[in-house]
Design an enzyme around this catalytic site. Structure first.
Site, PDB file in Angstrom:
ATOM      1  N   ASP A 162      23.978  -0.179  43.267  1.00 16.46           N
ATOM      2  CA  ASP A 162      24.736  -1.272  43.867  1.00 16.46           C
ATOM      3  C   ASP A 162      26.147  -0.758  44.171  1.00 16.46           C
ATOM      4  O   ASP A 162      26.454   0.406  43.920  1.00 16.46           O
ATOM      5  CB  ASP A 162      24.765  -2.467  42.921  1.00 16.46           C
ATOM      6  CG  ASP A 162      25.513  -2.126  41.643  1.00 16.46           C
ATOM      7  OD1 ASP A 162      25.837  -0.936  41.446  1.00 16.46           O
ATOM      8  OD2 ASP A 162      25.780  -3.035  40.855  1.00 16.46           O
ATOM      9  N   GLY A 202      30.491  -4.176  43.323  1.00 14.28           N
ATOM     10  CA  GLY A 202      31.138  -5.444  43.658  1.00 14.28           C
ATOM     11  C   GLY A 202      30.636  -6.615  42.826  1.00 14.28           C
ATOM     12  O   GLY A 202      31.399  -7.486  42.443  1.00 14.28           O
ATOM     13  N   ASP A 239      15.411  -6.719  42.261  1.00 15.53           N
ATOM     14  CA  ASP A 239      15.841  -6.071  41.024  1.00 15.53           C
ATOM     15  C   ASP A 239      16.363  -7.153  40.097  1.00 15.53           C
ATOM     16  O   ASP A 239      16.831  -8.195  40.557  1.00 15.53           O
ATOM     17  CB  ASP A 239      16.984  -5.083  41.278  1.00 15.53           C
ATOM     18  CG  ASP A 239      18.312  -5.794  41.438  1.00 15.53           C
ATOM     19  OD1 ASP A 239      18.528  -6.387  42.512  1.00 15.53           O
ATOM     20  OD2 ASP A 239      19.103  -5.821  40.482  1.00 15.53           O
ATOM     21  N   CYS A 265      -3.861  -6.456  29.435  1.00 16.90           N
ATOM     22  CA  CYS A 265      -2.733  -5.774  30.060  1.00 16.90           C
ATOM     23  C   CYS A 265      -2.961  -4.255  29.990  1.00 16.90           C
ATOM     24  O   CYS A 265      -3.472  -3.735  29.006  1.00 16.90           O
ATOM     25  CB  CYS A 265      -1.432  -6.147  29.357  1.00 16.90           C
ATOM     26  SG  CYS A 265      -0.008  -5.159  29.871  1.00 16.90           S
ATOM     27  N   CYS A 324      -0.638  -1.856  30.055  1.00 21.45           N
ATOM     28  CA  CYS A 324       0.508  -1.048  29.628  1.00 21.45           C
ATOM     29  C   CYS A 324       0.149  -0.242  28.387  1.00 21.45           C
ATOM     30  O   CYS A 324      -0.818  -0.553  27.691  1.00 21.45           O
ATOM     31  CB  CYS A 324       1.744  -1.912  29.382  1.00 21.45           C
ATOM     32  SG  CYS A 324       1.843  -2.646  27.747  1.00 21.45           S
ATOM     33  N   CYS A 349      -0.209  -2.377  25.107  1.00 18.34           N
ATOM     34  CA  CYS A 349      -1.309  -3.334  24.979  1.00 18.34           C
ATOM     35  C   CYS A 349      -2.688  -2.678  25.019  1.00 18.34           C
ATOM     36  O   CYS A 349      -3.630  -3.181  24.425  1.00 18.34           O
ATOM     37  CB  CYS A 349      -1.235  -4.371  26.095  1.00 18.34           C
ATOM     38  SG  CYS A 349       0.191  -5.451  25.941  1.00 18.34           S
ATOM     39  N   HIS A 404       6.386  -2.813  28.041  1.00 22.02           N
ATOM     40  CA  HIS A 404       5.423  -3.845  28.432  1.00 22.02           C
ATOM     41  C   HIS A 404       5.970  -4.673  29.598  1.00 22.02           C
ATOM     42  O   HIS A 404       5.277  -4.894  30.590  1.00 22.02           O
ATOM     43  CB  HIS A 404       5.089  -4.764  27.254  1.00 22.02           C
ATOM     44  CG  HIS A 404       4.329  -5.991  27.673  1.00 22.02           C
ATOM     45  ND1 HIS A 404       2.962  -5.968  27.860  1.00 22.02           N
ATOM     46  CD2 HIS A 404       4.741  -7.236  28.016  1.00 22.02           C
ATOM     47  CE1 HIS A 404       2.572  -7.174  28.283  1.00 22.02           C
ATOM     48  NE2 HIS A 404       3.634  -7.950  28.381  1.00 22.02           N
TER      49      HIS A 404
END
Lengths: 406, 479
Positions: free
Chosen positions: A100, A103, A275, A313, A315, A318, A350
């Site tokens: 970014d 700002g 984001d 899940c 991930c 999990c 996760h």
């Protein structure tokens, strides 16, 4: 308007468009590899994603993350970044980085910042020393960071501000600052500068800003100034209005958005990139994002719950041991959350995985042209009944031809 | 780095811990061994075991432990899990396991199958408790306060959790040298508690081939002649045959151990504070170590940098080398070199000093993660060097050379450590200052500063302000 022609260091391939909503699926080719859009970008504020090694972040399938210019400018500082050779090298991250402009932190961290035509004046949060951030300096810092996507410095004010004159001034100043950013940008052939549409919640200002910004022909376009506590109805109207005016062949990034339902609706409104710090921040508070809502695993109800954080899940936490995962239980997270930092690392992995996987599912649904059904299923899982669906989502989806309540 | 082939996994029949002493001096001295449990990694000794806090080696999520360290065994303190006793059953007692007698401790903490789990009553290092031990059990410190862990509860934990190794309950008082009366009590209680554990486990009926927890009998820190009652019982056959190892609270006792115990592996509970003390314990024939200074160094931002046998760049150099590098030091800010040259750990092969320095200075958790990975790798190499040196018969010379080359103690900490939690630390007196200063201040405090700044002429910068002054701050400047 800037006299320089704007080279681009990216290639945007539009793969598919939803036949009902404004959702799109595309591939964005960046200097450090291609990424699939729509995309959620986790925020590695200070060149580190909250305890995860770059390798662990890579394992969540992340290929584009954020760094914050404001934080890297303070630590390690521009001179160090130049000496090291940029942020990729600093954090050994072989994939893409977006920064970014710094700002936003002026608004979120520094209540006391003062904006002039020159730039943003503020007091150093470290020692109170007066400082000045200009568009030129922001770009120079981002050039030193070497991020694949850099953002213009914009004049951000709270969208909820009732002062229309100030809002208009901020929008017009953001356009002027974009010209200064384009002028100051040293490496347009390897870093992509995105403009940021401002104008608060006033749709006329937003339209005018779109027109001005689009004329500058930056490689990508962001919609900024949102996610600041405004009403969700108004948020959706702004995104919807802007995407109508933006060129089809450029990526559209809505800054600071990250709740799963916001992502799903915003994609339907034609946005591609998002984001937010929420998934990683909430992980550190012991909260796990799941398709049925966010669970606070610090609640003693989970002390004896030996199921995975989310059934099915994929991930690493999990997945069962037999499938190469860790087989972490909710009870274990309860035991370590807020006591050992490794508990935060587990939930961070996760939550980031959840967000990235959600975007993958969204993309597949768009490619297979069944996005309206996907959105309906998503809300049906998240809420116990249709009367609990948030009104703003129902309205926004109706606006793009999907009746969630039918 | 962890290249463990199946050969390294022990193929022993169940219910057997084997400890082969490969090399030991006739009298007292360092020894080499192979420590093997069924289906676990074989550990060549001397070696260290990792120390956990609430079930994790601090800073290392379980995937990191598995993939990026070589930690073969992990020590767990029961007090990290039993804050609800006796009101509620600790949750990990209820963990479902695939097999009836599988280790609930390992299953709950997701320790990989091939690693060895060691359960003891207390954390290492343990927080001092205000109450002393009683005849029923030891005083402990859980995350919700002080409590007593009685021997019955400890036996229950052993049988339900099925760790690979359990350290017997020892009556070790805190603080000063115990009086002779107190030493008598220690002797008595430890004897009774150890017997209680052995009897309870021997009486438990389990199917054949069920792996049983291996009991390591504590050896008290008092001189052996003050624990003769206990020693006499320990060497009797009915107790001896149920003991698989010793947990040593004072390495100086090793030379005086009854000969019947000499074949057993010795796990040090001595908390050595430096490599020098570690070498002393090794020189007395200790086999396995819990080493709190590893995590302490990581917390302090120190990258360990010693190696054994010491490889001195200039043996004539008179100033001793530091045992670690203070990674907080700004001198590393732009250094793209690894923490240690030639180190093969994940931190050194994937990252550089500048990043670790940045992470510490930005107080990002990853800084401590990367240091923890590196510091464990340094210990891996240290012990591998120690074993080679014992095998070569050069340990005594190598130890002397090491002590000559390096400083005695680890470098002092200069930066801030990670946040300290209640279960790790206890305040000693009222009105104590914070361990780490507060990272944030109220915004209004800044408001006052702004007002002050505006009163002073020209304090808030105008475009003409001296550029260099602002540039030094790094973030913003007039262009």
């Amino acid at each position: 308007m800037a006299s320089k022609a704007m080279p681009s260091a990216l290639k945007f391939d539009l793969i598919a468009k939803c036949s009902v909503t404004k959702a799109r699926a595309s591939t964005l080719h960046l200097p450090h590899g291609p990424v699939s859009l729509p995309i959620f970008m986790p925020v590695a504020t200070q060149a580190s994603l909250k305890g995860l090694t770059p390798e662990q972040l890579e394992e969540t399938s992340c290929r584009l993350c954020l760094n914050n210019t404001y934080h890297l400018g303070l630590k390690p500082g521009q001179a160090t970044l130049d000496a090291i050779g940029g942020a990729h090298k600093l954090q050994s991250w072989p994939h893409n980085i977006l920064t970014d402009s710094g700002g936003f932190q002026m608004v979120s961290l520094l209540r006391l910042a003062k904006v002039t035509e020159e730039g943003v004046r503020f007091l150093s949060p470290h020692d109170g020393t007066p400082m000045l951030l200009t568009p030129e300096h922001s770009i120079s810092l981002q050039n030193s960071i070497g991020s694949d996507i850099i953002m213009q410095l914009d004049d951000v004010i709270a969208t909820t501000s009732p002062d229309l004159a100030r809002m208009e001034e901020a929008m017009k100043r953001s356009v002027r600052w974009l010209d200064r950013c384009i002028e100051a940008h040293k490496y347009p052939e390897r870093q992509n500068l995105f403009c940021i549409i401002q104008g608060g919640l006033n749709l006329d200002l937003r339209r005018e800003c779109c027109k001005e910004m689009v004329a500058r022909d930056t490689p990508g376009i962001a919609i900024g100034g949102l996610s600041g506590g405004e009403e969700k109805y108004a948020y959706c109207r702004v995104v919807d209005t802007c995407t109508d005016l933006l060129p089809e062949k450029k990526p559209r990034y809505v800054m600071g958005v990250g709740y799963p339902e916001d992502l799903v609706v915003s994609v339907a409104l034609g946005a591609d990139m998002f984001d937010c710090v929420w998934p990683t921040r909430t992980a550190r508070f012991g909260n796990a994002i799941t398709s049925t809502g966010t669970l606070n695993l610090r609640n003693s109800a989970y002390a004896d719950d030996f199921g995975p954080v989310e059934e099915g899940c994929g991930c690493i936490c999990c997945r069962p041991v037999a499938e190469g995962g860790l087989g972490i239980t909710r009870a274990y997270v309860y035991h370590v959350a807020a006591k050992e930092t490794a508990g935060a690392h587990l939930l961070t992995m996760h939550n980031v995985y959840y967000q990235l996987n959600l975007m993958r599912q969204i993309r597949t649904a768009v490619v297979e042209d069944r996005y309206p059904d996907f959105v309906k299923e998503f809300f049906a899982q998240l809420y116990p009944s249709k009367d609990k669906f948030p009104g703003w989502a129902v309205t926004a989806m109706k606006g793009v031809g999907v009746d969630l309540l039918e | 780095m962890a290249n463990i082939d199946s050969e390294k996994l022990s193929q022993l029949p169940c219910e057997m811990l084997s400890f082969n002493i490969l090399k030991a001096p006739a009298e007292i001295g360092p020894r080499l061994g192979k420590f093997a449990l069924p289906n676990r990694r074989v550990i060549s000794t001397p070696h260290y075991v990792g120390i956990s806090s609430r079930g994790v080696v601090p800073h290392l999520s379980p995937d990191m432990l598995k993939k990026r360290t070589n930690i073969d065994a992990v020590y767990f303190g029961l007090e990290d899990f039993t804050e609800r006793l006796p009101i509620r059953t600790p949750p990990l007692y209820n963990v479902p396991t695939s097999e009836a007698y599988a280790s609930k401790l390992k299953s709950f903490t997701v320790l990989p199958d091939d690693r060895i789990s060691i359960l003891g009553p207390r954390r290492i290092p343990a927080v001092e408790t205000p109450k002393s031990n009683t005849k029923n059990g030891v005083s402990i410190h859980t995350s919700v306060g002080f409590a007593e862990l009685n021997v019955r509860d400890y036996v229950t934990a052993m049988q339900i959790l099925s760790p690979d190794i359990i350290i017997g309950l020892a009556d070790v008082p805190q603080g000063d040298k115990p009086s002779s009366k107190r030493a008598d009590k220690m002797d008595d209680r430890t004897c009774v508690w150890t017997r209680d554990m052995i009897v309870a486990e021997a009486e438990r009926e389990v199917p054949a081939d069920t792996p049983r927890p291996q009991i390591f009998a504590p050896i008290l820190p008092t001189p052996i002649e003050l624990q003769m009652f206990y020693m006499d019982h320990l060497v009797e056959d009915d107790m001896l045959k149920h003991i698989s190892g010793l947990a040593i609270y004072n390495a100086s006792n090793t030379p005086d151990l009854p000969y019947q115990l000499l074949h057993l592996p010795r796990l040090a509970m001595t908390e050595p504070s430096s490599p020098r003390k570690l070498l002393y314990d090794i020189s007395l024939g200790t086999d396995l170590f819990t080493i709190p200074f590893t995590t302490a160094a990581s917390d302090a931002g120190i990258a360990l940098s010693f190696s054994f046998p010491a490889t001195s760049p200039s043996p004539s150099s008179s100033t001793p080398l530091p045992l670690g590098i203070d990674m907080w030091s700004p001198t590393h800010a732009t250094s793209l070199t690894p923490l240690s040259e030639n180190c093969t750990c994940h931190t050194c092969t994937s990252h550089h000093r500048a990043y670790v320095q940045h992470l510490l200075s930005a107080k990002e958790m990853l800084g401590w993660v990367l240091l923890q990975i590196h510091n464990h790798a340094v210990l891996d190499r240290f012990f591998s060097g120690v074993r080679a040196s014992i095998a070569n018969g050069t340990f005594d010379e190598d130890r002397l050379a090491f002590e000559k080359l390096y400083e005695d103690e680890l470098p002092a900490k200069t930066g801030l450590g990670p946040r300290v939690r209640g279960y790790q630390y206890r305040s000693e007196r009222a009105g104590e200052s914070k361990r780490n200063p507060s990272a944030f201040r109220m915004l209004d405090d800044g408001g006052e500063k702004l007002e002050e700044a505006q009163v002073e002429e020209g304090a808030v910068p105008s475009p003409g302000v001296d550029e260099r002054e602002l540039e030094e701050k790094g973030f913003a400047k007039p262009v």
